[in-house]
Design a protein around this motif. Structure first.
Motif, PDB file in Angstrom:
ATOM      1  N   ALA A   4       0.811  -1.210   0.000  1.00 47.20           N
ATOM      2  CA  ALA A   4       0.000   0.000   0.000  1.00 47.20           C
ATOM      3  C   ALA A   4       0.847   1.263   0.000  1.00 47.20           C
ATOM      4  O   ALA A   4       0.419   2.315  -0.432  1.00 47.20           O
ATOM      5  CB  ALA A   4      -0.916  -0.007   1.221  1.00 47.20           C
ATOM      6  N   ALA A   5       2.075   1.198   0.491  1.00 44.20           N
ATOM      7  CA  ALA A   5       2.898   2.395   0.644  1.00 44.20           C
ATOM      8  C   ALA A   5       3.484   2.872  -0.676  1.00 44.20           C
ATOM      9  O   ALA A   5       3.941   4.000  -0.780  1.00 44.20           O
ATOM     10  CB  ALA A   5       4.029   2.136   1.635  1.00 44.20           C
ATOM     11  N   LEU A   6       3.481   2.028  -1.699  1.00 42.68           N
ATOM     12  CA  LEU A   6       4.082   2.391  -2.973  1.00 42.68           C
ATOM     13  C   LEU A   6       3.010   2.500  -4.046  1.00 42.68           C
ATOM     14  O   LEU A   6       2.072   1.692  -4.078  1.00 42.68           O
ATOM     15  CB  LEU A   6       5.114   1.340  -3.406  1.00 42.68           C
ATOM     16  N   PRO A   7       3.098   3.481  -4.941  1.00 46.02           N
ATOM     17  CA  PRO A   7       2.115   3.592  -6.010  1.00 46.02           C
ATOM     18  C   PRO A   7       2.278   2.462  -7.003  1.00 46.02           C
ATOM     19  O   PRO A   7       3.379   1.971  -7.226  1.00 46.02           O
ATOM     20  CB  PRO A   7       2.455   4.945  -6.657  1.00 46.02           C
ATOM     21  N   MET A   8       1.167   2.058  -7.610  1.00 45.47           N
ATOM     22  CA  MET A   8       1.231   1.074  -8.669  1.00 45.47           C
ATOM     23  C   MET A   8       1.904   1.696  -9.886  1.00 45.47           C
ATOM     24  O   MET A   8       1.902   2.913 -10.080  1.00 45.47           O
ATOM     25  CB  MET A   8      -0.173   0.598  -9.042  1.00 45.47           C
ATOM     26  N   ALA A   9       2.508   0.854 -10.718  1.00 47.82           N
ATOM     27  CA  ALA A   9       3.230   1.371 -11.884  1.00 47.82           C
ATOM     28  C   ALA A   9       2.312   2.205 -12.765  1.00 47.82           C
ATOM     29  O   ALA A   9       2.725   3.232 -13.318  1.00 47.82           O
ATOM     30  CB  ALA A   9       3.822   0.208 -12.675  1.00 47.82           C
ATOM     31  N   SER A  10       1.031   1.788 -12.916  1.00 47.10           N
ATOM     32  CA  SER A  10       0.094   2.505 -13.776  1.00 47.10           C
ATOM     33  C   SER A  10      -0.248   3.882 -13.225  1.00 47.10           C
ATOM     34  O   SER A  10      -0.720   4.750 -13.955  1.00 47.10           O
ATOM     35  CB  SER A  10      -1.184   1.678 -13.951  1.00 47.10           C
ATOM     36  N   GLU A  11      -0.011   4.117 -11.923  1.00 45.47           N
ATOM     37  CA  GLU A  11      -0.322   5.391 -11.296  1.00 45.47           C
ATOM     38  C   GLU A  11       0.904   6.269 -11.145  1.00 45.47           C
ATOM     39  O   GLU A  11       0.829   7.379 -10.628  1.00 45.47           O
ATOM     40  CB  GLU A  11      -0.932   5.142  -9.903  1.00 45.47           C
ATOM     41  N   CYS A  12       2.048   5.815 -11.576  1.00 44.59           N
ATOM     42  CA  CYS A  12       3.307   6.516 -11.341  1.00 44.59           C
ATOM     43  C   CYS A  12       3.357   7.805 -12.152  1.00 44.59           C
ATOM     44  O   CYS A  12       3.119   7.810 -13.359  1.00 44.59           O
ATOM     45  CB  CYS A  12       4.474   5.611 -11.711  1.00 44.59           C
ATOM     46  N   THR A  13       3.693   8.901 -11.484  1.00 45.86           N
ATOM     47  CA  THR A  13       3.821  10.195 -12.144  1.00 45.86           C
ATOM     48  C   THR A  13       5.238  10.746 -11.992  1.00 45.86           C
ATOM     49  O   THR A  13       5.501  11.888 -12.337  1.00 45.86           O
ATOM     50  CB  THR A  13       2.817  11.201 -11.559  1.00 45.86           C
ATOM     51  N   ALA A  14       6.152   9.949 -11.422  1.00 44.75           N
ATOM     52  CA  ALA A  14       7.532  10.392 -11.228  1.00 44.75           C
ATOM     53  C   ALA A  14       8.303  10.247 -12.535  1.00 44.75           C
ATOM     54  O   ALA A  14       7.740   9.968 -13.594  1.00 44.75           O
ATOM     55  CB  ALA A  14       8.178   9.572 -10.115  1.00 44.75           C
ATOM     56  N   GLY A  15       9.623  10.430 -12.449  1.00 43.74           N
ATOM     57  CA  GLY A  15      10.445  10.300 -13.631  1.00 43.74           C
ATOM     58  C   GLY A  15      10.468   8.879 -14.159  1.00 43.74           C
ATOM     59  O   GLY A  15      10.012   7.940 -13.503  1.00 43.74           O
ATOM     60  N   GLU A  16      11.019   8.712 -15.359  1.00 45.00           N
ATOM     61  CA  GLU A  16      11.021   7.401 -16.015  1.00 45.00           C
ATOM     62  C   GLU A  16      11.733   6.345 -15.178  1.00 45.00           C
ATOM     63  O   GLU A  16      11.240   5.218 -15.047  1.00 45.00           O
ATOM     64  CB  GLU A  16      11.686   7.527 -17.383  1.00 45.00           C
ATOM     65  N   LEU A  17      12.884   6.701 -14.596  1.00 48.94           N
ATOM     66  CA  LEU A  17      13.625   5.736 -13.788  1.00 48.94           C
ATOM     67  C   LEU A  17      12.846   5.350 -12.550  1.00 48.94           C
ATOM     68  O   LEU A  17      12.751   4.163 -12.205  1.00 48.94           O
ATOM     69  CB  LEU A  17      14.983   6.316 -13.382  1.00 48.94           C
ATOM     70  N   ASP A  18      12.241   6.335 -11.873  1.00 52.00           N
ATOM     71  CA  ASP A  18      11.451   6.041 -10.681  1.00 52.00           C
ATOM     72  C   ASP A  18      10.277   5.143 -11.020  1.00 52.00           C
ATOM     73  O   ASP A  18       9.955   4.216 -10.274  1.00 52.00           O
ATOM     74  CB  ASP A  18      10.946   7.338 -10.043  1.00 52.00           C
ATOM     75  N   CYS A  19       9.635   5.409 -12.131  1.00 50.53           N
ATOM     76  CA  CYS A  19       8.494   4.585 -12.531  1.00 50.53           C
ATOM     77  C   CYS A  19       8.929   3.150 -12.818  1.00 50.53           C
ATOM     78  O   CYS A  19       8.223   2.200 -12.480  1.00 50.53           O
ATOM     79  CB  CYS A  19       7.820   5.179 -13.771  1.00 50.53           C
ATOM     80  N   ARG A  20      10.091   3.008 -13.430  1.00 50.89           N
ATOM     81  CA  ARG A  20      10.586   1.664 -13.724  1.00 50.89           C
ATOM     82  C   ARG A  20      10.896   0.918 -12.432  1.00 50.89           C
ATOM     83  O   ARG A  20      10.631  -0.292 -12.317  1.00 50.89           O
ATOM     84  CB  ARG A  20      11.840   1.750 -14.598  1.00 50.89           C
ATOM     85  N   LEU A  21      11.432   1.604 -11.440  1.00 50.48           N
ATOM     86  CA  LEU A  21      11.699   0.983 -10.136  1.00 50.48           C
ATOM     87  C   LEU A  21      10.400   0.546  -9.484  1.00 50.48           C
ATOM     88  O   LEU A  21      10.328  -0.526  -8.888  1.00 50.48           O
ATOM     89  CB  LEU A  21      12.459   1.955  -9.235  1.00 50.48           C
ATOM     90  N   PHE A  22       9.360   1.404  -9.574  1.00 47.74           N
ATOM     91  CA  PHE A  22       8.059   1.028  -9.029  1.00 47.74           C
ATOM     92  C   PHE A  22       7.515  -0.209  -9.744  1.00 47.74           C
ATOM     93  O   PHE A  22       6.933  -1.100  -9.111  1.00 47.74           O
ATOM     94  CB  PHE A  22       7.060   2.186  -9.164  1.00 47.74           C
ATOM     95  N   GLU A  23       7.712  -0.258 -11.057  1.00 50.76           N
ATOM     96  CA  GLU A  23       7.247  -1.418 -11.822  1.00 50.76           C
ATOM     97  C   GLU A  23       7.959  -2.691 -11.365  1.00 50.76           C
ATOM     98  O   GLU A  23       7.326  -3.745 -11.186  1.00 50.76           O
ATOM     99  CB  GLU A  23       7.500  -1.194 -13.318  1.00 50.76           C
TER     100      GLU A  23
END
Length: 275
Positions: A4-23
């Motif tokens: 719950a503490a981390l956004p889902m990849a589909s909801e990521c609005t950060a930079g490309e690298l941050d989104c990839r880490l979330f994924e």
């Protein structure tokens, strides 16, 4: 699985690298959490067993790494057995769909329960079991090969491949490992003196070893090879025969190269245990 503490990849609005880490965390976070938890408990228990007073028939300072390994292994084997049995005996809709699609479905369709079990196995192998096996107190070349095979199998499954079969081969069969974890503690080269110190302990140790032997022979030496021979083996051969090119043949060929040696290893260990 991402938490719950981390956004889902589909909801990521950060930079490309941050989104990839979330994924990556969303996909493999379970493996990371399990692996780090196992490693943390291993290190903490090893330190504890080294610090306890030496002496007596159950001197924890003699085998601190091994004892810590067993402390981690027991709940882990119970967890995998539960996950495997739950999925095997009460298959979810995705598992039923894969089975209904025949050999191709059982080999290639995604099955959530199989994926989760593979993540647990991959995490525990990479962060805990493989590193601990390299320690001088635990090293065994055959066990190391087994752990490497399990890690590769789990990684292959995440592609996805043969996730339908993972609840059996990665979960249910660990039922025989539960008594093994305890029986290994009282092996003659470790703490047999403690187990045989009283008549009650001796009887309990005997029952434990018989329980393990029967469970291992039934699950690993009968059920395991039978499921390979009449279940996953024919599925993989069907996929191999139907492959249109080398790329399509790679996954079933690799799976066969993994499952066959692992099957013979179960039988090898079964013969040794029987002796």
């Amino acid at each position: 699985r991402g938490g719950a503490a981390l956004p889902m990849a589909s909801e990521c609005t950060a930079g490309e690298l941050d989104c990839r880490l979330f994924e990556l965390y969303d996909e493999y976070g379970l493996a990371l959490r399990i692996g780090l938890l196992c490693l943390g408990v291993q290190l903490a228990c090893t330190a504890l067993f080294k610090a306890l007073p030496a002496g007596g028939s159950f001197d924890t300072t003699r085998f601190p790494v091994f004892l810590a390994h067993q402390v981690v292994a027991l709940p882990l084997m119970i967890l995998l057995t539960y996950m495997g049995c739950a999925a095997y005996y009460s298959p979810a809709a995705d598992s039923q769909l894969a089975d209904a699609a025949g050999a191709h479905g059982r080999s290639t369709y995604p099955v959530a329960a199989g994926r989760d079990i593979s993540l647990v196995i991959l995490g525990m192998q990479l962060f805990w079991d493989l590193p601990v096996t390299l320690h001088a107190e635990m090293y065994d070349a055959v066990n190391l090969a087994h752990h490497v095979g399990m890690a590769i199998s789990a990684a292959l499954s995440l592609s996805p491949y043969v996730q339908y079969w993972v609840p059996f081969f990665g979960g249910l069969i660990e039922a025989s490992s539960i008594p093994l974890v305890l029986a290994d503690v009282f092996h003659p080269k470790r703490y047999q003196d403690f187990a045989e110190a009283t008549a009650g302990r001796s009887k309990a140790n005997f029952l434990l070893r018989v329980t393990f032997l029967l469970a291992y022979l039934l699950v690993r030496c009968v059920w395991f090879p039978a499921t390979v021979a009449f279940g996953v083996g024919p599925d993989l051969l069907s996929e191999l025969r139907g492959a249109e090119d080398a790329a399509a043949a790679l996954s079933p060929a690799l799976a066969l190269l993994l499952i066959l040696p692992l099957t013979f290893l179960q039988l090898h260990w079964g013969r040794k245990e029987g002796e």
